[in-house]
Write an enzyme that holds these catalytic residues in place. Structure first.
Site, PDB file in Angstrom:
ATOM      1  CE1 TYR A  50     -52.288  25.267   4.664  1.00 59.14           C
ATOM      2  CE2 TYR A  50     -54.658  25.112   4.907  1.00 59.14           C
ATOM      3  CZ  TYR A  50     -53.551  25.703   4.337  1.00 59.14           C
ATOM      4  OH  TYR A  50     -53.716  26.733   3.431  1.00 59.14           O
ATOM      5  CB  ALA A  51     -51.664  20.369  11.378  1.00 60.15           C
TER       6      ALA A  51
END
Length: 331
Positions: A50-51
């Site tokens: 995530y990110a």
């Protein structure tokens, strides 16, 4: 574990792609986590992809003073770099990834370490032995799976049991009013092995919040328009929203609260992950915990979102009753 959980997928330090998804910075992340804690949420979920790992970093910072009070889950298996070695569920990637996640989260242990997807290129035994080793090393407390087929989970559970390996305790699966596929095989399998289920995207990427119009679905500036991952019939989805609005109106609740309450009423569900990018959005979702739907309302939503028949389930459903079996001369 709290019945409602917080998913930190949207957290970012601003260095990632998919701006419509990764859009919650450090200050807002602290606010969302704090509001969740105040409401009694104790389960927080993220992933190393995530990110590009920034979600883990911000979640760890937001929970640092409350680490002993919470359950943190993160995931492994996605691509974390360009080299082929930085992806999948090989022993090498798992051992490297868990250390990276511990560092970003700023913690000595991960409560639930989840294999994020299947890896057809790595023997299942290798993956399970690697997972067992990080549990024995004290880096991970419990193991979970996400986005695996039911047969693979069952095979893994039998390998773990036979060889004395640390076992999966729960699965994180996609489940919503517009995505009920898990009811066919995943839910019966989980109940057979005593596994809990936590749910991702319970509002179908925000569609079941009722905020989208047909025109917005194709807008690349919206989350569902830019990250169109979930396969569901949009026209049927808007019909379901009308049913949700009727029930929501009767309760003085929001459409999103009704959709979440329907999931919380399912007997196989342990916890539902809320993903929020605004404080008011989180507050609304938290209200689902106190919303109780009637049996009639649950039945109406069930009828509005039937599972299409697939083999062998249509065959089993058709011939499971005694009269049908007697007619065939089998009883």
């Amino acid at each position: 574990m709290s019945r409602l959980a917080f998913g930190a997928m949207t957290f970012t330090q601003g260095n990632s792609d998919l701006a419509q998804v990764y859009k919650v910075g450090a200050e807002l992340a602290d606010q969302l986590v704090g509001r969740s804690l105040d409401a009694g949420v104790n389960f927080f979920d993220t992933a190393d992809v995530y990110a590009r790992g920034e979600s883990e970093t911000l979640l760890g910072q937001a929970l640092r003073s409350r680490r002993k009070d919470v359950v943190i889950a993160t995931k492994v298996g996605g691509r974390t770099g360009d080299p082929l070695t930085q992806s999948g569920l090989s022993r090498r990637h798992i051992l490297a990834s868990v250390d990276d996640s511990l560092r970003r989260l700023g913690t000595d242990w991960i409560d639930v370490y989840i294999v994020h997807r299947e890896d057809p290129l790595t023997p299942l035994e290798e993956t399970l032995e690697a997972l067992d080793s990080i549990v024995r090393a004290g880096k991970v407390r419990y193991l979970g799976f996400s986005n695996w087929s039911a047969w693979r989970v069952a095979a893994a559970m039998e390998i773990q049991r036979t060889n004395g390996l640390a076992r999966f305790c729960h699965g994180q699966v996609y489940y919503s009013l517009l995505g009920r596929d898990v009811e066919r095989d995943m839910v019966p399998m989980a109940q057979r092995y005593g596994l809990g289920l936590t749910l991702w995207s319970p509002l179908a990427f925000g569609f079941l919040s009722g905020k989208y119009t047909p025109e917005m679905l194709a807008d690349p500036q919206t989350r569902i328009g830019s990250f169109n991952l979930l396969p569901f019939d949009r026209q049927a989805g808007f019909a379901v929203l009308e049913r949700l609005r009727d029930i929501a109106s009767a309760h003085g609740a929001s459409v999103a609260q009704v959709a979440l309450a329907w999931l919380l009423a399912r007997p196989a569900v342990t916890s539902v992950l809320m993903g929020a990018s605004k404080v008011e959005q989180l507050d609304d979702n938290l209200g689902a915990a106190s919303l109780s739907l009637s049996d009639q309302e649950i039945a109406a939503l069930d009828a509005a979102t039937p599972l299409p028949p697939v083999y062998p389930h249509w065959y089993i459903d058709r011939f499971v009753d005694e009269p049908a079996l007697k007619a065939l001369g089998r009883l």
